[in-house]
Design an enzyme around this catalytic site. Structure first.
Site, PDB file in Angstrom:
ATOM      1  N   ASP A   1      -6.457  -6.938   2.346  1.00 33.83           N
ATOM      2  CA  ASP A   1      -6.003  -8.623   2.464  1.00 33.83           C
ATOM      3  C   ASP A   1      -7.165  -9.121   1.351  1.00 33.83           C
ATOM      4  O   ASP A   1      -6.816 -10.250   0.525  1.00 33.83           O
ATOM      5  CB  ASP A   1      -6.473  -9.171   3.632  1.00 33.83           C
ATOM      6  CG  ASP A   1      -5.391  -8.737   4.881  1.00 33.83           C
ATOM      7  OD1 ASP A   1      -4.136  -8.652   4.590  1.00 33.83           O
ATOM      8  OD2 ASP A   1      -5.636  -8.994   5.920  1.00 33.83           O
TER       9      ASP A   1
ATOM     10  N   ASN B   1       0.971  -1.352  -0.015  1.00 29.94           N
ATOM     11  CA  ASN B   1      -0.056  -0.072  -0.127  1.00 29.94           C
ATOM     12  C   ASN B   1       0.804   1.240   0.110  1.00 29.94           C
ATOM     13  O   ASN B   1       1.900   1.118  -0.173  1.00 29.94           O
ATOM     14  CB  ASN B   1      -0.733   0.017   1.266  1.00 29.94           C
ATOM     15  CG  ASN B   1      -0.131  -0.038   2.539  1.00 29.94           C
ATOM     16  OD1 ASN B   1       0.644   0.434   2.609  1.00 29.94           O
ATOM     17  ND2 ASN B   1      -0.925  -0.536   3.480  1.00 29.94           N
TER      18      ASN B   1
ATOM     19  N   LEU C   1      -4.007   1.725  -3.857  1.00 33.41           N
ATOM     20  CA  LEU C   1      -4.149   3.070  -3.411  1.00 33.41           C
ATOM     21  C   LEU C   1      -5.667   3.551  -3.031  1.00 33.41           C
ATOM     22  O   LEU C   1      -5.979   4.605  -3.177  1.00 33.41           O
ATOM     23  CB  LEU C   1      -3.804   3.878  -4.946  1.00 33.41           C
ATOM     24  CG  LEU C   1      -2.742   3.679  -5.464  1.00 33.41           C
ATOM     25  CD1 LEU C   1      -2.749   4.288  -6.954  1.00 33.41           C
ATOM     26  CD2 LEU C   1      -1.421   4.431  -4.985  1.00 33.41           C
TER      27      LEU C   1
END
Length: 317
Positions: A263, A196, A230
């Protein structure tokens, strides 16, 4: 690392996740407390979580033949985690129960904007060892994709990556929690490395960099391919040897709880890669899955099935 049609038929699993399994203890607050401050929250909610178990549940709910190699304690939380995987459809023969151990636990505080803060106590996850990976060598070799994270001992993650690499199994690495420096052998196995924005900044030290700059830096460091997630803005995929990264647009969604959304993305990405999709195609699919997950509370309980995904493109609340 494509398979022949015959090899695909002989696969035992589409996705084998090697990672953590935690009981999520979640409380919602109107605002997060400052240092030394106490605030009131909602009633505590107990649910199945852990990055490894979450990714396995996400892939299994989407119809991928999925197995989990993890370790839980012989306590009530351990049974909670096993039941969560059963409901998702995950193969449990490789989930190990450690006698006398406490199951890993994650304490989660969710703010009014849906964002969360998490503290993890490893418990039985710390006892998942390289010898457990060695015992599962045949299953790793018979999987299309192995998905790894960093909530288990580093030596175990490294052993799983090496075993998968030796078997020709594709490796997806989500380096979370992000270390100060990634193991070079683990980085070299990553196809893709999934990060991330926070993890990308931390691992590249490019605080003011762009997603493409982060992706290129991580590939230059040794990753075969890279995906940068994002949030609401979607994702960016940089394939091995590709000159340009592919931007994947986000899907509009009203965020209720972002717990486990990353996840959900990674599990969906692994499932679609196992089905033979290109990295950008898999990322587009995973963005849709992650967007659905944030509209529902919790981690595993929020993960959609294929039938619950909106048409692409789509908007939902």
């Amino acid at each position: 690392m494509g398979d022949t049609q015959n090899e695909r038929i002989e696969r035992m699993y589409d996705v084998l996740v090697v990672g953590s399994a935690n009981a999520d203890l979640t409380v919602r607050v109107d605002r997060r407390p400052g240092a030394g401050e106490t605030v009131l929250g909602t009633d505590l909610v107990e649910s199945a979580g852990g990055k490894g178990a979450n990714q396995a549940a996400a892939a299994a709910r989407l119809g991928a033949r999925t197995a989990l190699l993890a370790k839980v304690g012989d306590d009530a939380f351990g049974e909670l985690l096993l039941e969560g995987q059963r409901e998702a459809g995950t193969e449990l023969r490789h989930v190990l129960v450690e006698t006398g151990a406490r199951t890993g636990t994650a304490m989660i505080v969710v703010g009014p904007d849906g964002d969360n803060s998490i503290v993890v106590s490893p418990g039985a996850n710390a006892h998942l060892l390289p010898e457990d990976v060695e015992a599962a060598r045949e299953a790793i070799a018979a999987s299309a994709v192995v998905s790894l994270q960093l909530e288990i001992p580093p030596a175990t993650v490294r052993a799983a990556a090496e075993t998968a690499r030796d078997a020709g199994t594709r490796v997806v690495v989500n380096p979370s929690p992000a270390p100060d420096r990634l193991d070079p052998e683990l980085l070299a196995a990553a196809d893709p490395l999934v990060v991330n924005e926070h993890e990308a900044r931390h691992l590249t030290q490019l605080v003011d960099g762009t997603p493409e700059a982060w992706a290129r830096s991580l590939r230059d460091q040794g990753a075969r391919s890279v995906v940068v997630t994002l949030g609401a803005e979607g994702a960016l995929a940089l394939e091995a040897g590709a000159g340009e990264a592919v931007a994947v647009p986000g899907v509009k969604a009203e965020a209720v709880d972002t717990t486990g959304a990353g996840d959900a993305f990674t599990g969906a990405l692994a499932a679609r890669l196992a089905a033979g999709a290109s990295l950008p195609e898999a990322a587009r699919f995973a963005v849709r899955v992650g967007a659905v997950a944030v509209t529902r509370p919790g981690a595993q309980p929020s993960y959609p099935t294929l039938a619950e995904l909106p048409p692409e493109p789509g908007q939902f609340t």
